[in-house]
Design an enzyme around this catalytic site. Structure first.
Site, PDB file in Angstrom:
ATOM      1  N   GLY A 173       0.768  -1.240   0.000  1.00  0.00           N
ATOM      2  CA  GLY A 173       0.000   0.000   0.000  1.00  0.00           C
ATOM      3  C   GLY A 173       0.792   1.280   0.000  1.00  0.00           C
ATOM      4  O   GLY A 173       0.202   2.366  -0.050  1.00  0.00           O
ATOM      5  N   CYS A 223     -14.526   4.071 -27.758  1.00  0.00           N
ATOM      6  CA  CYS A 223     -15.769   4.717 -28.168  1.00  0.00           C
ATOM      7  C   CYS A 223     -16.590   5.175 -26.986  1.00  0.00           C
ATOM      8  O   CYS A 223     -17.725   4.726 -26.800  1.00  0.00           O
ATOM      9  CB  CYS A 223     -16.570   3.763 -29.034  1.00  0.00           C
ATOM     10  N   TYR A 263      -0.596  -1.382 -12.156  1.00  0.00           N
ATOM     11  CA  TYR A 263      -2.046  -1.347 -12.377  1.00  0.00           C
ATOM     12  C   TYR A 263      -2.423  -0.702 -13.714  1.00  0.00           C
ATOM     13  O   TYR A 263      -3.476  -0.086 -13.835  1.00  0.00           O
ATOM     14  CB  TYR A 263      -2.752  -0.651 -11.206  1.00  0.00           C
TER      15      TYR A 263
HETATM   16  C1  LIG Z   1      -3.011  -4.950  -3.525  1.00  0.00           C
HETATM   17  C2  LIG Z   1      -2.402  -5.592  -2.331  1.00  0.00           C
HETATM   18  C3  LIG Z   1      -1.068  -5.351  -2.030  1.00  0.00           C
HETATM   19  C4  LIG Z   1      -0.215  -4.385  -2.803  1.00  0.00           C
HETATM   20  O1  LIG Z   1      -0.665  -3.087  -2.746  1.00  0.00           O
HETATM   21  P1  LIG Z   1       0.230  -1.904  -3.355  1.00  0.00           P
HETATM   22  O2  LIG Z   1      -0.590  -0.700  -3.089  1.00  0.00           O
HETATM   23  O3  LIG Z   1       0.384  -2.182  -4.798  1.00  0.00           O
HETATM   24  O4  LIG Z   1       1.527  -1.901  -2.633  1.00  0.00           O
HETATM   25  C5  LIG Z   1      -0.523  -6.026  -0.956  1.00  0.00           C
HETATM   26  N1  LIG Z   1      -1.255  -6.887  -0.214  1.00  0.00           N
HETATM   27  C6  LIG Z   1      -2.549  -7.141  -0.490  1.00  0.00           C
HETATM   28  C7  LIG Z   1      -3.281  -8.107   0.340  1.00  0.00           C
HETATM   29  C8  LIG Z   1      -3.168  -6.501  -1.547  1.00  0.00           C
HETATM   30  O5  LIG Z   1      -4.452  -6.735  -1.802  1.00  0.00           O
END
Ligand SMILES: *Cc1c(COP(=O)(O)O)cnc(C)c1O
Length: 425
Positions: free
Chosen positions: A245, A353, A383
């Protein structure tokens, strides 16, 4: 003056004598000529440096690359070679990781609704651990173990710690109102730990949380670490995984902690609480986002006097759905003059479109940007390719890894025949 901030480009980006941007020693002009556009260009040195930084910050074996951010076999291998394990969230992601040669023991399976088939695959392949998300999933594992499909899986339980991540609603996952995990507040988390500890069908090795994605506030991670550490303390389990995250800057003016700083915040919080478990993390975006740019060709330019100018490129929401999904911002520049002053304004749109097919709502470009120019958006390594689609039967762009003057095609461009590959009608 509005100039592209240098730190939004991949680590090895430079401007050559002819004024063109190079990445990994390769001119973007040559890459576009060889591979066509749209094109994802990933800086391999940058990817490797981020993987190493994560491993350094959290210790060998404790950093899981969240593969959903960007996955292909070359990426899975690269992350594993640099000492990371892999976080996969579906049978498909596990399949790609395994076919890349990553040992399944280095993979961890996630997902809020894992199917029986996915759980069976994970147990049969003896993945490193399964992060269990619900009581129904514990039931599914019980049923599989009754059929003796494989050895007792090691599991972590995903806890919803009730911590706000301060990010977009769609990618906030740690709050009580969430489809993910066992809620701490209502006692489900406790009940899940009790059940897993009593069960002979799972080996409970730790707890997990993930508060959300693209989080810029380091203290949110400290908070989650504290909540999790206090909850975990009485159970004395060997592992605590605090998710991913960590945010990245996408546009001018944004700032985010580095992987190293993130590691420090988490380590300080865990040390203060006397955590003795191994502490793991699952970074995705912070490993791959800034390593790549997307290169497009500028097509139709439509000025509407008194309204705005539309700049259309040869891709769009099929290679980068984030602006449509989350209203995310990006920057744009011309690879032939990366740091030219951007005095023209307009809306950068794709070729799909629908009017919603917007890449940059308020794009800034050099005033001499013209039809046929190459145009690039930085920080598209996470992403983008992975969330892309074939909308309008568009063929998805290729991916090249560049390093030391070499360009290696790791995903080829789709062909029209690929569009028919699954069409058995
Ligand atoms: C999406 C996710 C991540 C990675 O998140 P980032 O924001 O890309 O670092 C890590 N752990 C879990 C469980 C996730 O769903």
């Amino acid at each position: 003056m509005s100039v592209l901030p240098r730190h939004l480009l991949p680590d090895t980006a430079e401007v050559a004598d002819d004024g063109w941007l190079t990445i990994g020693g390769c001119s973007v002009r040559d890459l576009a000529a060889e591979f066509g556009t749209p094109l994802f260009v990933y800086d391999e040195e940058h990817l490797r440096a981020r993987c190493r930084e994560a491993v350094e910050a959290f210790g060998h074996g404790n950093a899981y690359y969240a593969s959903k951010a960007f996955l292909c076999r070359a990426m899975a291998r690269l992350a594993y070679d640099e000492g990371m394990k892999l976080d996969v969230a579906t049978g498909g992601e596990l399949h790609v990781a395994i076919s890349a040669g990553v040992p399944s023991s280095a993979c961890a399976l996630h997902g809020n609704n894992k199917s029986v088939a996915e759980l069976r695959m994970a147990i049969e392949h003896r993945v490193g651990h399964i992060v269990v998300d619900s009581f129904d999933e514990l039931d599914r594992i019980d049923a599989l173990m009754a059929e003796a499909v494989g050895p007792t899986p090691k599991v972590l339980l995903r806890i919803t710690p009730g911590v706000e991540a301060h990010t977009h609603e769609f990618i906030s996952t740690g709050q009580d109102d969430s489809k993910f995990g066992f809620n701490l507040a209502n006692g489900d988390a406790h009940r899940a730990v009790e059940r897993a500890r009593r069960s002979s069908n799972v080996e409970l090795v730790g707890l997990h949380c993930h508060i959300g994605s693209n989080v810029f506030v380091a203290s949110s991670f400290g908070k989650a670490a504290e909540v999790m550490a206090s909850f975990a303390a009485p159970f004395d389990l060997p592992e605590l995984v605090l998710g991913g995250g960590l945010g990245v800057p996408y546009v001018e003016g944004e700032e985010a902690p580095t992987l190293t700083q993130w590691g420090n915040v988490i380590r300080d919080a865990c040390d203060a609480l006397g955590v003795t478990s191994r502490v793991g993390v699952e970074p995705g975006r912070s490993i791959v986002a800034a390593s790549a740019i997307t290169v497009y060709t500028l097509g139709t330019i439509k000025p509407i006097p008194g309204v705005r100018t539309y700049y259309s490129v040869d891709g769009g929401m099929s290679d980068n759905p984030r602006p449509v999904l989350y209203g995310s911002g990006y920057e744009s520049f011309l690879p032939r003059a990366p740091f030219a002053d951007r005095t023209a304004e307009g809306r950068l749109v794709g070729k799909h479109c629908e009017s919603g097919d917007v890449l940059l709502r308020d794009a800034k470009l050099p005033a001499d940007a013209t039809v046929g120019d190459l145009l690039a958006t930085p920080v598209t390594g996470a992403y983008g390719r992975s969330m892309g689609s074939n909308y309008n039967q568009i063929t998805r762009p290729p991916v090249v890894f560049v390093r030391d003057g070499d360009a290696r095609l790791v995903i080829r461009r789709e062909t029209f025949d690929d569009l028919l590959a699954t069409d058995v009608g």
